[in-house]
Design an enzyme around this catalytic site. Structure first.
Site, short mmCIF file in Angstrom:
data_model
loop_
_atom_site.label_atom_id
_atom_site.label_comp_id
_atom_site.label_asym_id
_atom_site.label_seq_id
_atom_site.Cartn_x
_atom_site.Cartn_y
_atom_site.Cartn_z
N ASP A 13 -6.87 -6.89 4.13
CA ASP A 13 -7.95 -6.23 3.39
C ASP A 13 -8.82 -7.28 2.71
O ASP A 13 -10.05 -7.27 2.82
CB ASP A 13 -7.34 -5.28 2.35
CG ASP A 13 -8.41 -4.59 1.51
OD1 ASP A 13 -9.41 -4.14 2.09
OD2 ASP A 13 -8.26 -4.55 0.27
N LYS A 67 2.84 -15.16 2.98
CA LYS A 67 3.12 -15.90 1.74
C LYS A 67 4.63 -16.11 1.75
O LYS A 67 5.35 -15.74 0.81
CB LYS A 67 2.63 -15.06 0.54
CG LYS A 67 2.64 -15.79 -0.79
CD LYS A 67 1.53 -16.80 -0.97
CE LYS A 67 1.76 -17.59 -2.25
NZ LYS A 67 0.77 -18.68 -2.46
N TYR A 126 0.82 -1.21 0.00
CA TYR A 126 0.00 0.00 0.00
C TYR A 126 0.85 1.27 0.00
O TYR A 126 0.45 2.28 -0.54
CB TYR A 126 -0.89 0.04 1.25
CG TYR A 126 -2.20 -0.68 1.12
CD1 TYR A 126 -2.24 -2.05 0.91
CD2 TYR A 126 -3.40 0.01 1.21
CE1 TYR A 126 -3.45 -2.71 0.80
CE2 TYR A 126 -4.61 -0.64 1.10
CZ TYR A 126 -4.64 -2.00 0.89
OH TYR A 126 -5.84 -2.64 0.79
N ASP A 186 -12.93 -8.89 3.96
CA ASP A 186 -14.16 -8.92 3.16
C ASP A 186 -14.70 -10.36 3.10
O ASP A 186 -15.91 -10.58 3.17
CB ASP A 186 -13.91 -8.42 1.72
CG ASP A 186 -14.14 -6.92 1.57
OD1 ASP A 186 -13.81 -6.17 2.50
OD2 ASP A 186 -14.65 -6.50 0.50
C1 IPM Z 1 -10.69 -0.87 3.40
C2 IPM Z 1 -10.62 -0.32 1.98
C3 IPM Z 1 -9.35 0.51 1.82
C4 IPM Z 1 -8.17 -0.43 1.98
C5 IPM Z 1 -9.23 1.31 0.51
C6 IPM Z 1 -10.44 2.10 0.19
C7 IPM Z 1 -8.03 2.21 0.57
O1 IPM Z 1 -10.70 -1.36 1.05
O2 IPM Z 1 -10.66 -0.07 4.33
O3 IPM Z 1 -10.83 -2.08 3.56
O4 IPM Z 1 -7.78 -1.12 1.02
O5 IPM Z 1 -7.61 -0.46 3.08
MN MN Z 2 -11.24 -3.29 1.94
#
Ligand code: IPM
Ligand code: MN
Ligand code: NAD
Length: 355
Positions: free
Chosen positions: A246, A190, A139, A250
């Site tokens: 990240d 990884k 990032y 999800d």
């Molecule tokens: C999150 C989002 C962010 C990330 C993006 C929008 C920068 O996906 O907070 O999970 O990747 O951290």
């Molecule tokens: Mn995210």
């Protein structure tokens, strides 16, 4: 104490309004002493002041005890230069405040067992805490960009980097919180392919020596994705680098029923914290009173606990959410036969009534 509201884009303003109404109710009726401020971030800031994180917003954030953020980004800004994208504003805010420790609890509310795409018996009792490193990795790694090679072909490149100190401090957070849970840390990497995460594994292992009462295991990220679907209840604390966390959060969100349910806290070495749902600006449902505000309301609970020293109020908010779910109200993302579908505002009002 000041709490800064940063609604952002898409459904951000809708869910932050819900979270703010909970804070206002706690001020009006439960003795919480805070002042609410509002600021600009993301596309909303870009449109007004040509920057996704105006200097004024960062200054407001530095003065605040805690920040409640909605989400940033959306199709309106998809063609903006990478350095000015709405998402860049959020990344600058995290870096500017040194928010390296991102806590993402993925728990199954028992009332939502049937909403998960997995079988109820697979998700029963699910209670995972993802501890995601938030200030390093690909990032923020340099060099990065898109360059033109000899011959005219373009090449995009990013750099995954981790310093030992960055790994050590997030590992300590994971072991510390594991002591208040089931005392198990699974570190995700990884290491079979990427040197940055080989160092990650080595440093996590060394930090683990200081926590002999916490069981430490290591897992490759691809296997972790598979295990999260196959047997999610096997995890307690998952310690992850920035990007893997990240993606896995999800995935974990979907397993619990909906991404509209998962809150997060981003903490630094001090008391200041940024609280936000893990979901994005959901352009597909923005402005239609369809967004689930519970992830944001549960982020308010995390704020009360981690930044405002109001443990009892945090529990009150969480209980109010539980009772609303028990009462059968559902936004569309968690709707199931036999429950009543309501919009964002009605869901927030139901939480206020329970409070
Ligand atoms: C999150 C989002 C962010 C990330 C993006 C929008 C920068 O996906 O907070 O999970 O990747 O951290
Ligand atoms: Mn995210
Ligand atoms: P998203 O999380 O915005 O949406 C993914 C799916 O989940 C969509 O179908 C959406 O409708 C649904 N969803 C998300 N939140 C919901 C909620 N509260 N209630 C009901 N349904 C919900 O992810 P995306 O579509 O990949 O990204 C959209 C934009 O948001 C992009 O610009 C992305 O960069 C940004 N984003 C921002 C953040 C953040 O600000 N922290 C996080 C993720 C994505």
């Amino acid at each position: 104490m000041t709490v800064l509201l940063l609604p952002g884009d898409g459904i951000g303003p809708e869910v932050v309004a819900a979270g703010a109404s909970v804070l206002e109710a706690l001020v009006a009726r439960h003795g919480l002493q805070i002042t609410l401020e509002q600021g600009l971030i993301g596309g909303a800031a870009l449109d007004r002041s040509q920057r996704p994180l105006p200097a004024e917003t960062l200054a407001q954030a530095k003065r605040a005890q805690a920040i409640l953020l909605g989400a940033v980004g959306g199709p309106a800004w998809d063609r903006v230069d990478a350095s000015l994208r709405p998402e860049k504003g959020l990344l600058e805010l995290r870096a500017g405040l040194g928010l390296f420790a991102n806590l993402r609890p993925a728990t199954l509310h028992p009332e939502l067992g049937g909403v998960s795409p997995l079988k109820p018996e697979v998700v029963e009792g699910l209670d995972i805490l993802i501890v995601r490193e938030l200030c390093g990795d690909v990032y923020y790694g340099e060099p990065r960009g898109i360059r033109v090679l000899d011959g005219g072909e373009r090449q995009g490149y990013n750099t995954m980097v981790y310093r030992e100190g960055e790994i050590r401090r997030i590992a300590r957070v994971a072991f510390d919180v594991a002591r208040r849970r089931r005392r198990r840390v699974c570190s995700i990497d990884k290491a079979n392919v990427l040197e940055a995460t080989r160092l990650w594994r080595e440093v996590v292992q060394a930090v683990g020596q200081d926590f002999p009462d916490v069981e430490l295991t290591h897992m490759y990220v691809d296997n972790a994705a598979m295990q999260l679907v196959r047997q999610p209840t096997a995890f307690d604390v998952m310690l992850t680098p920035n990007m893997f966390g990240d993606i896995l959060s999800d995935l974990a969100a979907a397993v619990t029923g909906s991404i509209g349910m998962l809150p997060s806290a981003s903490l630094n070495q001090g008391a200041c914290g940024l609280y936000e749902p893990i979901h994005g600006s959901a352009p597909d449902i923005a402005g239609r009173d369809l967004a689930n505000p519970l992830a944001t309301i549960l982020s308010v609970a995390m704020m009360l606990r981690h930044s405002l020293g109001a443990q009892a109020l945090a529990e009150r908010v969480e209980q109010a959410v539980t009772r609303v779910l028990q009462g059968g109200l559902r936004t569309r993302d968690i709707h199931a036969p036999g429950t009543t579908e309501v919009g964002t505002r009605a869901m927030a009002e139901a939480v206020l009534r329970e409070l």
